[in-house]
Design an enzyme around this catalytic site. Structure first.
Site: not given
Length: 138
Positions: A9-10, A17, A22, A71, A74, A95, A97, A104
């Site tokens: 998502p996103n 964004r 990012y 990725n 969230a 995985e 990111h 964070r």
């Protein structure tokens, strides 16, 4: 070698964004760069904002591809279902990111993907995907 990149998502909003987190490059533009950098690797890309669609894609490619670069965004921190899908398939999953999730919010320090993943790459911006591809080639 055939690799599938799956984004959650996103991540369709990369380039727009939170550019301070990012970056300013869209994933589509970066994906073209990856294809040029790795011409001998068959790269495919899928993105969805919907958890069930991500699980479906992992299951669809999880027995036929040489690797999955995931990725889950969230959903990494909330989806037992995606974590279970990673464990259920034969194809190794890396995985990734873009940000260093450990720098964070506290809730981003937990991953339901990591226990089933071959490895985890985070915090190198979009280069995290490049590093994941390289890990499958070595």
């Amino acid at each position: 070698m055939k690799l599938m990149i799956i984004n959650g998502p996103n991540l369709n909003l990369l380039g727009k964004r939170e550019p301070e987190v990012y970056g300013k490059t869209t994933f589509e533009d970066y994906f073209k760069q990856l294809q040029e950098k790795f011409p001998d690797v068959e790269l495919e890309y899928y993105q969805s904002n919907i958890e069930g669609e991500l699980i479906g894609k992992i299951q669809d490619v999880g027995f036929d591809f040489d690797g999955i670069i995931l990725n889950a965004a969230a959903y990494t921190h909330t989806s037992v279902g995606i974590g279970d899908a990673v464990k259920a398939v034969e194809t190794p999953v890396i995985e990734v990111h873009i940000s260093n999730t450990h720098q964070r919010e506290e809730y981003r320090h937990v991953s339901y993907i990591s226990p089933g993943a071959k490895g985890v790459i985070l915090g190198f911006g979009l280069q995290s995907y490049d590093l994941a591809i390289q890990s499958f080639l070595s």
